[in-house]
Design an enzyme around this catalytic site. Structure first.
Site, short mmCIF file in Angstrom:
data_model
loop_
_atom_site.label_atom_id
_atom_site.label_comp_id
_atom_site.label_asym_id
_atom_site.label_seq_id
_atom_site.Cartn_x
_atom_site.Cartn_y
_atom_site.Cartn_z
N GLY A 187 -4.63 -4.26 5.91
CA GLY A 187 -3.78 -4.27 7.49
C GLY A 187 -3.73 -2.68 7.95
N GLU A 227 -11.67 1.00 -3.38
CA GLU A 227 -11.77 0.52 -2.10
C GLU A 227 -12.51 1.77 -1.22
OE1 GLU A 227 -9.45 -1.05 2.01
OE2 GLU A 227 -8.43 -0.76 0.01
N ASP A 276 -14.46 -1.62 3.47
CA ASP A 276 -13.68 -1.85 4.35
C ASP A 276 -14.15 -1.17 5.66
OD1 ASP A 276 -11.45 -1.58 6.40
OD2 ASP A 276 -9.92 -0.47 5.05
N LYS A 286 -3.03 4.94 -2.34
CA LYS A 286 -4.09 6.01 -1.55
C LYS A 286 -4.50 7.15 -2.48
CE LYS A 286 -4.15 3.79 2.35
NZ LYS A 286 -5.49 3.09 3.21
N ASP A 290 -7.51 3.18 -2.89
CA ASP A 290 -8.28 3.48 -1.47
C ASP A 290 -8.32 4.74 -1.20
OD1 ASP A 290 -9.27 2.93 0.83
OD2 ASP A 290 -7.33 2.15 1.82
N SER A 323 0.88 -1.24 -0.02
CA SER A 323 0.09 0.10 0.10
C SER A 323 0.79 1.17 -0.04
CB SER A 323 -0.85 0.05 1.19
OG SER A 323 -1.55 1.06 1.28
N LYS A 325 -10.36 -6.91 7.81
CA LYS A 325 -9.33 -6.47 8.80
C LYS A 325 -9.67 -7.09 10.11
CE LYS A 325 -7.63 -2.08 6.65
NZ LYS A 325 -7.60 -0.72 6.66
N LYS A 349 -1.50 -1.06 -4.20
CA LYS A 349 -2.52 -0.34 -3.77
C LYS A 349 -2.21 1.35 -3.74
CE LYS A 349 -4.57 -0.22 0.59
NZ LYS A 349 -5.50 -0.83 1.70
#
Length: 372
Positions: A293, A216, A241, A164, A189, A136, A265, A162
């Protein structure tokens, strides 16, 4: 089984590289390690991997410490149980506070699997001997800086990255990464940073053309209908999430069509017991899952590796090597990834890793101990 001693140790580890999401930037992680011990001397470790600030959720290190010491530990000490799935019943009247619960639940699973000489992955129902993992990447100052970070991870062998995103840091950055890496498994995400404003929806729909594995958590945790409306008009799967804390949330999300992928998670869901139940429910509905995570230290990361071995975890999980985040971890030997995979310990009971207790105790900024 019965827990006769509980220790909480608050530990702060600096990050090798600062990490920025849509809500804030962080240079260190501060988690609470949980050590439980039975009368026979068997030990289990867990991790309360809550954020320091109330940005991902309402819990923080401070709230977790308060709830654990005042309500969870007293209910655990001296209580009889035969299997770790029974442990959450001890604090069933304590509403919410899933991160705090997760650390103690995890420690009891580790204790039980250690005492019964069963690897944690096997105890949870896992099958795989290794798990495919991804990384990530946070928001960077420039697109060039982001491309540099992606290049490092691809060179290290990670097949999934991934990114952000946040309003203003989305379409251009993602398009640049996709152009540079046409075949890379890529997903984004948002951590709930978007709304249904026209500009936000335009950006999200533009991302639909970048061949992403998923988008996400585009909207706020409780805005399932916005997620459903977006999913109805894009081909890219929406992944939830923060929106899914328990099975009831997942059932609602599925009923309204709010997601096609689930991020499980352990911390967000209150522990391994709840995470396994969510995995089973998602699998029944044909929903692929992966393990997200919270930049866990080695204890929580080991638990994430174990649960990622379950059959429904068919997408790369966020359990990359801890050496990517921390110069020194809390384990005697850090968890490492080899060309995008992490080995699942099948020849060692419990977590499969040893905690460096001397380092943990020397580093701890706060401790709490209770005995039966």
């Amino acid at each position: 089984m019965r827990v006769d001693r509980v220790e909480l140790l608050q530990v702060r580890l600096p990050l090798i590289r600062e990490f920025e999401t849509s809500s804030h930037r962080k240079s260190y992680l501060e988690h609470v390690l949980v050590r439980v011990e039975d009368a026979g001397g068997a030990v289990g470790w867990g991790e309360i991997a809550s954020p320091s600030g109330p940005f991902f959720c309402g819990e923080t290190v401070e709230t977790c410490w308060s709830i654990a010491t005042a309500h969870l530990v007293p209910r655990l000490l001296g209580a009889e149980w035969e299997h770790p799935t029974q442990v959450p019943r001890l604090w069933a009247r304590v509403r919410g506070n899933e991160f705090a619960k997760a650390g103690l639940d995890m420690a009891c699973w580790a204790l039980w699997s250690q005492a019964t000489r069963v690897p944690l992955a096997e105890a949870l129902g896992g099958e795989r001997r290794s798990v495919v993992v991804g990384v990530s990447l946070g928001i960077e100052p420039t697109v060039d800086a982001l491309l540099e970070q992606v290049a490092r991870q691809v060179e290290a062998g990670y097949a999934r990255v991934k990114l952000k995103i946040a309003p203003g840091w989305d379409v251009e950055a993602v398009a640049a990464v996709r152009a540079a890496y046409p075949d890379l498994q890529l997903h984004v995400d948002a951590n709930g940073a978007y709304t249904e404003d026209d500009d936000h929806l335009t950006a999200l729909r533009a991302l639909d053309g970048e061949r992403l594995l998923m988008i996400e958590q585009p909207f706020a945790p409780r805005d399932l209908m916005a997620a459903a409306r977006l999913q109805a008009v894009i081909d890219t799967p929406v992944c939830l999430d923060e929106s899914v804390v328990d099975g009831h949330d997942l059932e609602t999300a599925l009923a309204v069509g709010a997601c096609r992928v689930l991020n499980i998670k352990v911390s967000r869901m209150g522990g391994l017991t709840a995470a396994v139940a969510a995995h089973d429910l998602a699998r029944e509905h044909g929903i692929p899952v992966w393990c997200g995570g919270m930049y866990e230290f080695g204890v929580g990361r080991a638990a994430n590796v174990a649960i990622s071995s379950l059959p429904g975890f068919v997408l790369p999980s966020d359990v990359s090597g801890s050496d990517k985040y921390y110069t020194r971890d809390v384990l005697t030997q850090a968890i490492r990834a080899d060309r995008g995979t992490v080995r699942v310990p099948w020849d060692t009971p419990g977590l499969g890793h040893d905690v460096d207790e001397e380092f943990v105790r020397a580093t701890a900024t706060r401790t709490h101990e209770e005995n039966r």
